[in-house]
Design a protein around this motif. Structure first.
Motif, mmCIF file in Angstrom:
data_model
loop_
_atom_site.group_PDB
_atom_site.id
_atom_site.type_symbol
_atom_site.label_atom_id
_atom_site.label_comp_id
_atom_site.label_asym_id
_atom_site.label_seq_id
_atom_site.Cartn_x
_atom_site.Cartn_y
_atom_site.Cartn_z
ATOM 1 N N GLU A 196 34.841 -13.108 -2.390
ATOM 2 C CA GLU A 196 34.602 -13.920 -3.583
ATOM 3 C C GLU A 196 33.878 -15.221 -3.290
ATOM 4 O O GLU A 196 33.282 -15.820 -4.181
ATOM 5 C CB GLU A 196 35.924 -14.216 -4.293
ATOM 6 N N ASP A 202 42.850 -14.275 -1.401
ATOM 7 C CA ASP A 202 43.571 -13.073 -1.781
ATOM 8 C C ASP A 202 44.146 -12.372 -0.558
ATOM 9 O O ASP A 202 45.054 -11.565 -0.659
ATOM 10 C CB ASP A 202 42.642 -12.102 -2.514
ATOM 11 N N LYS A 220 40.909 -9.286 -10.392
ATOM 12 C CA LYS A 220 39.994 -10.150 -9.658
ATOM 13 C C LYS A 220 38.928 -10.798 -10.554
ATOM 14 O O LYS A 220 38.300 -11.784 -10.175
ATOM 15 C CB LYS A 220 39.300 -9.355 -8.545
#
Length: 204
Positions: free
Chosen positions: A191, A31, A156
């Protein structure tokens, strides 16, 4: 005169070290390149800092952390925090009475609003500063702001099935950040450090 040559060698050496530092600072959170929200690092010599600034107010951590995760101020904009810690709102804090003394309300409100997402220089916090999906569309479905309803949070988590979270007895809700994000308490929401109970590491 050897000075220019020495200066050139020093310059080349510094440039090489700088390149190495950049290599160390690159993050595997995809991201970062697309949306500017990444696990921020400053090179191996200077250590690193979390995506979201960690809590620094012990009173806030104790008062709010006694019932749920003490969410970092950088997860919501100042206006949202002001709504949440309003005395009337605390009396009905998402269904619970979380009333506090005037002195505590002032302390927590000051801390949260001064360190909110829209005052932060950290890229992931800035992403959380965007209005919630409901507010952006003019809806009024929630009486109080929720981190889980911010546009960034929804984007997300849009690929994570309910069976891994809401139907998972060891998680229960998307608001239980620290159940899956191993570094949540320190403000690390990368993540690639996600480990979902009963399912293991999350692979996007």
């Amino acid at each position: 005169m050897k000075t220019p040559k020495i200066a050139l060698l020093i310059t080349l050496g510094l440039l090489s070290l700088g390149g190495a530092g950049l290599a160390f600072s690159d993050d595997d959170d995809d991201d970062g390149d697309r949306h500017g929200s990444h696990h921020e690092k400053h090179g191996s010599w200077f250590g690193s800092r979390s995506d979201i600034a960690p809590n620094t107010n012990p009173t806030y951590t104790e008062e709010c952390g006694s019932c749920h995760m003490a969410y970092q101020p950088g997860l919501l904009p100042a206006q949202s925090w002001a709504q949440i810690v309003n005395p009337a709102a605390l009396a009905n804090h998402y269904g619970d009475d979380a009333s506090l003394s005037d002195a505590l309300v002032l302390e927590l409100s000051t801390y949260l609003t001064q360190n909110a997402a829209d005052t932060s220089s950290r890229t992931r916090s800035r992403a959380f500063a965007v209005a919630s999906a409901d507010n952006a569309s003019g809806g009024q479905t929630e009486s109080l702001p929720r981190i889980t309803q911010t546009a960034y949070f929804l984007r997300k988590h849009d690929e994570i099935p309910a069976r891994m979270v809401t139907d998972n007895p060891d998680v229960g809700s998307f608001s239980q950040c620290n159940r899956c994000h191993q570094g949540a308490a320190d403000g690390d929401f990368n993540e690639h450090r996600v480990k979902i109970p009963n399912f293991g590491a999350w692979e996007d």
